[in-house]
Design an enzyme around this catalytic site. Structure first.
Site, PDB file in Angstrom:
ATOM      1  CB  CYS A   1     163.893  71.219  13.139  1.00 13.72           C
ATOM      2  SG  CYS A   1     163.933  69.452  13.115  1.00 13.72           S
TER       3      CYS A   1
ATOM      4  NE  ARG B   1     165.064  61.718   8.458  1.00 13.67           N
ATOM      5  CZ  ARG B   1     164.464  61.727   9.642  1.00 13.67           C
ATOM      6  NH1 ARG B   1     164.393  60.634  10.347  1.00 13.67           N
ATOM      7  NH2 ARG B   1     163.936  62.844  10.111  1.00 13.67           N
TER       8      ARG B   1
ATOM      9  CD  GLN C   1     159.001  63.451  10.415  1.00 12.80           C
ATOM     10  OE1 GLN C   1     159.226  64.629  10.646  1.00 12.80           O
ATOM     11  NE2 GLN C   1     159.668  62.475  10.987  1.00 12.80           N
TER      12      GLN C   1
ATOM     13  CG  ASP D   1     158.134  67.863  11.520  1.00 16.39           C
ATOM     14  OD1 ASP D   1     158.103  67.682  12.741  1.00 16.39           O
ATOM     15  OD2 ASP D   1     159.132  68.255  10.899  1.00 16.39           O
TER      16      ASP D   1
ATOM     17  CG  HIS E   1     159.651  72.193  14.511  1.00 20.11           C
ATOM     18  ND1 HIS E   1     159.523  71.831  13.195  1.00 20.11           N
ATOM     19  CD2 HIS E   1     160.495  71.294  15.086  1.00 20.11           C
ATOM     20  CE1 HIS E   1     160.276  70.763  12.963  1.00 20.11           C
ATOM     21  NE2 HIS E   1     160.880  70.413  14.088  1.00 20.11           N
TER      22      HIS E   1
ATOM     23  CE  LYS F   1     163.620  59.977  23.387  1.00 22.85           C
ATOM     24  NZ  LYS F   1     163.869  59.184  22.204  1.00 22.85           N
TER      25      LYS F   1
ATOM     26  CG  HIS G   1     162.133  68.897  17.504  1.00 16.56           C
ATOM     27  ND1 HIS G   1     162.709  69.289  16.325  1.00 16.56           N
ATOM     28  CD2 HIS G   1     162.976  69.298  18.484  1.00 16.56           C
ATOM     29  CE1 HIS G   1     163.863  69.891  16.585  1.00 16.56           C
ATOM     30  NE2 HIS G   1     164.046  69.913  17.883  1.00 16.56           N
TER      31      HIS G   1
HETATM   32 ZN   LIG Z   1     162.085  68.841  14.368  1.00 19.30          ZN
END
Ligand SMILES: [Zn+2]
Ligand SMILES: [Zn+2]
Length: 651
Positions: A340, A369, A387, A389, A391, A470, A516
């Site tokens: 992000c 991580r 991911q 992922d 946005h 969320k 997200h």
């Molecule tokens: Zn994010």
């Protein structure tokens, strides 16, 4: 004698003598309920059946069908376990024995670790005690008497528990099974009324544990068990455990040659050739889903100056979870743990207009991580992962539409994997940032989006992140286990922290909202779930090797190679097993490798230009021309074909 009034769940009330118990109330309703009763709920508090009700109260009877029933039953079984252990191993110290989602455990201090024969003997003793129908009795002891009793018995852990948990109380509750001599334990309860209620239980395994879970404390031995109301449910659960062991992605991943690990890269998988194929198939599948939906793909840096993490807030709240590195000129940097903040910089790198929104950035680059080594496990808890992922930057009035589109994407993706799923909407927590009106509006838009997409959902009040509400999605695998994968999170804060603006239709600057979202979540974890869901037998479109050509003898090798080449040219993932092994052996090996199609080629096939097709699930399929096989295989890939054959599918 004075009377009190008890109100039942159906709203009716009745008069009973003061001091009546839930057992009395149940008996007053029906003999069936008296027999089925396990405990009571008096004014919202879970209590023993023998609890005296002193004043007017709302009373509910807990049976095996109550939501509280199973945990109570399992905790009571943990006491039975402790009773059996103290009986068989004099001098043992008891820790705690809670119920869990899967069963129960109990921690003990013992002179030597338990061995499997111990578990057998303990379980036998438990059955014996259960058969004797011994009552669980709650006794109130003066606090000091309880402390002295357990101190004298050599149970300093119980003394510690009493001292910590009952400060200022004149009396504490202890439970006996039969009598003090058989078993006595400090516990707030409640429990089932007697041991013969406990029918379906099984001890499973042991592990090392520490008092209060802290490695600096007293080492202990934990015994795990599980318990169900019926033997049938217990057997079904044990079968699921066996099946889960067989499907364990670490084991299947090794057997199928998908990935490996090395101690020098803890928590980071080495993807082998077949695993990399699977990984890329999923990554590209997601691209194929997202690009037509208006996403663009980015590749942003892996290592950032700490200034980025200070701006995003991660430096103060998340630093211990990140790998901190230093450039050669001493610049403090951290490896990215999420995409992000980088996407915020990309958004801010250009002038944006309301016409550009929604702007959707997708990225699959690796994240790191810094997980503690003790929690790393296969592909499900890793330090390096990617991911699917993205946005989505939107204006306030676009939230509902964008979320509806996202929900439809989630529905489409999980349908392609035959994975059933449920949605959970989490709303404003007590600690939140921003205006209540903004939150209310956002939550309203999320609800409308869920309804518009025809998506039923569970409501988790106050479970949203502090920066926005969320929606999370749990998928259900073939063993009936739930895994949270997809997430859609609204965030009002991060765009503000990065000072992001777009020019609105009113010619003024506005701050966008970021969503997200991920559907697989971590690809590593999603692959682990898929491996266990399919038991390694991937449907054709996912199988790393889709077909293998098996020549019967050396003289068929040339024709077999030509078949392989034609399949490969048609875009199928194909291998050739030209070893000088018996055909039966080659078929068995291909079957163990869970390859969907085995194409046997001998004299007849070579002469006729055909292949003899064997399928992984259906055996001999007869012979087909090579073109015909290619056509069918391509159609199966395109349809994502083949249903899951798992326990859930079979039952
Ligand atoms: Zn994010
Ligand atoms: Zn207890």
């Amino acid at each position: 004698m004075s009377e009190i009034s008890v109100t039942l769940p159906d709203g009716s009330s009745r008069r009973v003598p003061a001091g009546s118990t839930p057992a009395d109330v149940a008996a007053g309703i029906s003999p069936g309920l008296a027999k089925a009763a396990l405990a009571g709920i008096v004014d919202g508090k879970l209590v023993d059946l023998s609890y005296p009700i002193a004043k007017d109260a709302a009373v509910r009877i807990v049976t095996k069908d109550s939501p509280e029933g199973l945990a109570l039953y399992r905790h009571s079984t943990a006491h039975l376990l402790a009773a059996a252990v103290t009986n068989l191993f004099p001098g043992v110290q008891c820790g705690i024995g809670p119920a869990t989602d899967e069963g129960f455990f109990y921690d003990f201090v013992v002179p030597r670790p338990f061995v499997p024969e111990d578990l057998e003997a303990i379980e036998k003793k438990m059955k014996e005690l259960a058969g004797q129908d011994l009552p669980y009795e709650r006794q109130m002891w003066p606090r000091q008497e309880a402390i002295d009793f357990f101190a004298k018995r050599g149970e300093p852990l119980k003394v510690q528990l009493i001292e910590e948990k009952t400060q200022g109380q004149p009396e504490v509750s202890v439970y006996t099974i039969k009598d003090r001599g058989t078993f006595v334990d400090f516990c707030v309860g409640p429990h089932v009324p007697s041991t013969n209620r406990l029918k379906g239980f099984k001890l499973l395994n042991t592990s090392n544990a520490y008092w209060k879970g802290d490695a600096k404390n007293q080492p202990m031995q934990r015994i795990y068990g599980t318990a169900f109301f019926s033997d049938k449910d217990l057997q079904a659960h044990l079968q699921r455990i066996e099946e889960a062991k067989k499907r364990d992605h670490r084991r299947v991943g090794r057997e199928l040659g998908l990935f490996t690990f090395h101690p020098w890269a803890p928590g980071a998988a080495f993807w082998l050739a077949k695993g990399t194929t699977l990984y890329n198939t999923l990554a590209n599948y997601m691209r194929d889903v997202l690009f037509p939906s208006g996403y663009v793909e980015l590749k942003t840096p892996l290592v950032y100056n700490k200034a980025l993490w200070e701006t995003s807030g991660h430096w103060s709240h998340y630093r211990e979870n990140m790998f901190i590195v230093e450039s050669r000129d001493g610049e403090p940097m951290a490896m990215k743990a999420m995409n992000c903040p980088g996407h915020m910089l990309v958004f801010g790198s250009d002038v944006r207009s309301y016409r550009d929104l929604p702007l959707r950035f997708h990225e699959q680059t690796p994240l790191h991580r810094n997980e503690a080594s003790g929690v790393l496990s296969g592909l499900t808890r890793v330090r390096q992962f990617s991911q699917d992922d993205a946005h989505c930057f939107v204006a306030q009035d676009q939230i509902g539409d964008e979320v509806e589109r996202l929900i439809r994407l989630v529905q489409r993706v999980y349908a392609d994997f035959n994975l059933p799923f449920v949605a959970k909407l989490s709303t404003r927590p007590d600690e939140f940032l921003g205006e209540i009106a903004t939150w209310d509006n956002a939550e309203e838009q999320l609800k409308r989006a869920l309804d518009a997409a025809g998506m039923k959902y569970e409501l988790n009040e106050k479970d949203g992140a502090f920066y926005g509400p969320k929606i999370d999605f749990d998928i259900m695998d073939a063993l009936g286990r739930r895994w949270q994968c997809a997430t859609i999170q609204l965030d009002y804060q991060m765009p503000q922290r990065f000072g992001l603006k777009y020019i609105g239709a009113d010619n003024h600057e506005h701050t966008p909202i970021v969503i997200h979202r991920a559907i697989f979540g971590s690809l590593e974890r999603f692959i682990a779930i898929l491996i266990e869901h399919y038991a390694g037998a991937f449907p054709l479109w996912l199988a790393p090797v889709q077909a293998i050509v098996l020549p019967i003898a050396d003289r068929h090798a040339e024709y077999a190679a030509s078949v392989r080449d034609r399949l490969a040219a048609a875009g199928l993932r194909v291998e050739l097993d030209a070893r000088q092994e018996k055909i039966g052996f080659k078929i068995r090996e291909a079957q163990l490798q869970k390859i969907p199609y085995m194409l046997v080629t001998g004299d007849r096939e070579a002469a006729e230009g055909t292949v003899s097709v064997r399928s992984r699930s259906g055996g001999d399929q007869g012979s087909q021309s090579v073109d015909e096989f290619v056509r069918q295989a391509q159609a199966e890939v395109a349809s994502k074909g083949e249903q899951v054959t798992g326990l859930a599918a079979a039952s």
